[in-house]
Design an enzyme around this catalytic site. Structure first.
Site, PDB file in Angstrom:
ATOM      1  N   GLU A  99       0.845  -1.194   0.000  1.00 20.24           N
ATOM      2  CA  GLU A  99       0.000   0.000   0.000  1.00 20.24           C
ATOM      3  C   GLU A  99       0.885   1.251   0.000  1.00 20.24           C
ATOM      4  O   GLU A  99       1.931   1.293   0.659  1.00 20.24           O
ATOM      5  CB  GLU A  99      -0.872  -0.038   1.264  1.00 20.24           C
ATOM      6  N   CYS A 105      -5.308  -2.645   2.303  1.00 18.95           N
ATOM      7  CA  CYS A 105      -5.228  -2.734   3.758  1.00 18.95           C
ATOM      8  C   CYS A 105      -6.589  -3.015   4.400  1.00 18.95           C
ATOM      9  O   CYS A 105      -7.175  -4.056   4.189  1.00 18.95           O
ATOM     10  CB  CYS A 105      -4.586  -1.457   4.299  1.00 18.95           C
ATOM     11  N   LYS A 150      -8.672   3.899  -2.297  1.00 18.38           N
ATOM     12  CA  LYS A 150      -9.178   3.318  -1.050  1.00 18.38           C
ATOM     13  C   LYS A 150     -10.475   4.007  -0.637  1.00 18.38           C
ATOM     14  O   LYS A 150     -10.548   5.236  -0.540  1.00 18.38           O
ATOM     15  CB  LYS A 150      -8.115   3.468   0.041  1.00 18.38           C
TER      16      LYS A 150
END
Length: 335
Positions: free
Chosen positions: A47, A166, A132
């Protein structure tokens, strides 16, 4: 799907060259060629690998962290842009599909950064830009959330590929959205998180989430996590012994490849830099799905229904009025 792909996957566990996008991209290119040289057709990076994770959100108050946000913004990535072009060229030269996390600058605002996963095909085509959806906890001080338009499974040479960043791998509905599009290979990108509460074991958390998605969906998961280099500790902690101790906390990173039975295909890597390789045979997803196929026979779509809004979100919608002069496409810069 008579001939399901069989290939080598690589999970990269490494540190960025902190807050230096150009140097980190150079490091990524070197790692791409190393992994491809060892036979990898899919290479997954951590990430926000370029140019690193905003650890100051956890170790400083927002006022102290604000100058660090500016440093990150100045060294972030434009999509499209030259850093992306370099990564695309590396993927094409290596003949490998690449998933890599970047801090992405928004075109419309200096205050907007996205936590973005780029999916690049083996021919160098930019297949996906996933932002994200929900920054986790203190991350909200840095990143703006993305929209549902990037929750897509890409048809690649190594099979149907989906990606999440994540904590998104904890989001059951986001994961189901990918599985319901036929995902068979899942890329999960993480950061080392030594700043979590004392009773939180990040390595265990990554393994648990990865195993859960693989077992529930009967898919392969390739999980890649960053590490914390001495350079990062030096920049973030300085002379503060408590922060130095915090950033050195063990079991903060885990990378590896998990099979459709939820078990690691090979021994995961914990904390240290390196690349984990494993063979993936998508034909091994067939028999487990006969038992539990949550996007097929092992569900009740007459009872349950998931609706996903996959429209791109824009901060501005311009509605033309008849007779108005059209706005110029571009503005000329002053000489």
């Amino acid at each position: 799907m008579e001939n399901l792909p069989r290939f080598t996957a690589a999970a990269v566990q490494a540190s960025p060259v902190y807050l230096d996008a150009a140097a980190t991209v150079d490091k990524a290119v070197s790692l791409i060629h190393e992994a491809a040289g060892n036979g990898a057709s899919l290479i997954v990076f951590p990430e926000v690998f370029v140019p690193g994770y905003p650890y100051w959100n956890w170790t400083m108050n927002p006022v102290q962290g604000s100058p660090w946000f500016e440093r990150l913004q100045r060294s972030s990535v434009d999509v499209p842009g030259p850093h992306v072009d370099t990564l695309r060229a590396a993927a094409r030269q290596a003949g490998a599909t690449i998933v890599i996390g970047v801090n992405e600058r928004a075109a419309h605002s200096l205050g907007v950064l996205y936590n973005t996963l780029l999916t690049i095909g083996a021919d160098g085509e930019l297949l996906g830009v996933h932002r994200k959806l929900v920054p986790t906890w203190a991350e909200k001080l840095t990143w703006t959330g993305g929209d549902g338009s990037s929750l897509r499974v890409h048809r690649t040479r190594i099979g149907p590929l989906g990606v999440l960043a994540c904590g998104e791998n904890t989001n059951t509905l986001a994961r189901f959205t990918l599985l319901a599009q036929g995902e068979l290979v899942h890329a999960a990108s993480y950061i080392a998180l030594p700043v979590a509460p004392e009773d939180y074991d990040m390595a265990d958390a990554i393994a648990l989430r990865t195993a859960a998605h693989s077992f529930e969906g009967k898919v392969y998961s390739v999980v890649a996590c960053s590490t914390i280099s001495p350079e990062i500790v030096e920049q973030i902690a300085g002379d503060d012994p408590d922060v130095r101790k915090l950033l050195a906390r063990p079991r903060s990173a885990l990378s590896g490849i998990f099979g459709p039975d939820g078990r690691p295909v090979t021994e995961p890597l914990v904390d240290d830099e390196g690349i984990v390789y494993a063979e993936i045979d998508l034909a091994k997803c067939i028999q487990p799905k006969q038992m539990h196929d949550i996007v097929g026979h092992y569900n009740r779509f007459d009872i349950f229904r998931l609706q996903v809004d996959n429209r791109p979100r824009s901060p501005l919608t311009l509605t033309a009025v008849e007779g108005d002069e059209p706005a110029p496409a571009t503005l000329k810069e002053e000489a």
